[in-house]
Design an enzyme around this catalytic site. Structure first.
Site, mmCIF file in Angstrom:
data_model
loop_
_atom_site.group_PDB
_atom_site.id
_atom_site.type_symbol
_atom_site.label_atom_id
_atom_site.label_comp_id
_atom_site.label_asym_id
_atom_site.label_seq_id
_atom_site.Cartn_x
_atom_site.Cartn_y
_atom_site.Cartn_z
ATOM 1 N N GLY A 30 1.066 -1.094 0.149
ATOM 2 C CA GLY A 30 0.083 0.157 -0.089
ATOM 3 C C GLY A 30 0.852 1.348 0.033
ATOM 4 N N GLN A 64 3.050 10.005 1.719
ATOM 5 C CA GLN A 64 4.193 9.392 1.614
ATOM 6 C C GLN A 64 5.252 9.697 0.212
ATOM 7 O OE1 GLN A 64 2.580 5.126 2.336
ATOM 8 N NE2 GLN A 64 4.561 5.292 3.350
ATOM 9 N N CYS A 91 6.933 -0.105 7.333
ATOM 10 C CA CYS A 91 6.479 1.316 6.258
ATOM 11 C C CYS A 91 7.611 1.600 5.367
ATOM 12 C CB CYS A 91 6.140 2.090 7.571
ATOM 13 S SG CYS A 91 5.482 3.789 6.735
ATOM 14 N N LEU A 92 7.310 2.011 4.352
ATOM 15 C CA LEU A 92 8.141 2.655 3.307
ATOM 16 C C LEU A 92 8.903 3.877 3.980
ATOM 17 C CD1 LEU A 92 9.337 2.357 0.593
ATOM 18 C CD2 LEU A 92 7.506 3.849 -0.136
ATOM 19 N N HIS A 109 -3.735 1.052 8.262
ATOM 20 C CA HIS A 109 -2.319 1.745 8.125
ATOM 21 C C HIS A 109 -2.325 2.816 7.192
ATOM 22 C CE1 HIS A 109 2.258 0.978 8.113
ATOM 23 N NE2 HIS A 109 2.012 2.071 7.063
ATOM 24 N N GLU A 110 -3.029 2.616 6.088
ATOM 25 C CA GLU A 110 -2.874 3.694 5.162
ATOM 26 C C GLU A 110 -3.765 4.792 5.153
ATOM 27 O OE1 GLU A 110 -0.192 3.410 2.897
ATOM 28 O OE2 GLU A 110 -0.092 1.237 3.267
ATOM 29 N N HIS A 127 -1.884 7.123 7.745
ATOM 30 C CA HIS A 127 -1.043 8.134 6.969
ATOM 31 C C HIS A 127 -1.902 9.504 6.715
ATOM 32 C CE1 HIS A 127 2.841 6.168 6.596
ATOM 33 N NE2 HIS A 127 2.263 5.174 6.171
HETATM 34 ZN ZN ZN Z 1 3.236 3.289 6.009
#
Ligand code: ZN
Length: 179
Positions: A41, A46, A96-97, A138-139, A142
């Site tokens: 995702g 991000q 997480c990226l 999670h997304e 953000h």
């Molecule tokens: Zn993340």
């Protein structure tokens, strides 16, 4: 992590803008970035766009049984709103990226209902459970400036990716994570 855009509440996408070339291109770019980093995702903040929009998806592994599955149907969620379905939260690993090479165990609602717009600007309502519900939570976090650290009950399970692979990853599941 550290870029201010990751810590502010993102702006809703005006529904009339969803079909615009700018938003459509942004969605395509986000899928491309997500695939490039083998993520599950990716949320607009991000990539430094403070908009309430995320993409997700990961293909199923044919050898996996359904319970262990980490596959996620491909989706675009614009201005998502989550309602948790009753039940105890369940804890599992996340990465997480925006927080490279770190994992930790995060409690999340097991089952959720999400209302959002899709990329055609159509109102959608989706029920999700398990890993897909985790990725969506999670997304969506953000979009509110929340990172997975903030949801951990303690930092005892914070783990470097190498150690995660050595001690904690299940040998029968692919090494995938929400980004
Ligand atoms: Zn993340």
């Amino acid at each position: 992590m550290g870029h201010p855009v990751l810590r502010i509440k993102a702006e809703p996408v005006p529904v009339g803008d969803i079909a615009s070339p700018r938003i459509q291109r942004l969605i395509d770019d986000m899928f491309e970035t997500m695939h490039e980093y083998q993520g599950v995702g990716l949320a607009a903040p991000q990539i430094h766009e403070s908009l309430r929009l995320f993409v997700a998806g990961f293909p199923p592994d044919e050898d996996e049984d359904e319970d262990a599955s980490r596959s996620v149907p491909e989706m675009v969620m614009i201005n998502p709103e989550i309602t948790p379905v009753a039940g105890d939260p369940v804890e599992d690993w996340e990465g997480c990226l925006s927080i490279p090479d770190i994992r930790g165990r995060v409690p999340r609602a097991r089952q959720i209902t999400v209302r959002a717009y899709d990329r055609r600007g159509k109102r959608i309502e989706v029920k999700a459970s398990g890993f897909t519900a985790r990725v969506i939570q999670h997304e969506t976090d953000h979009l509110d400036g929340v990172l997975f650290f903030d949801r951990m009950r303690s930092f005892q399970t914070l783990t470097f990716l190498d150690e995660y692979g050595r001690y904690w990853s299940r040998p029968d599941s692919p090494d995938v994570k929400p980004e």
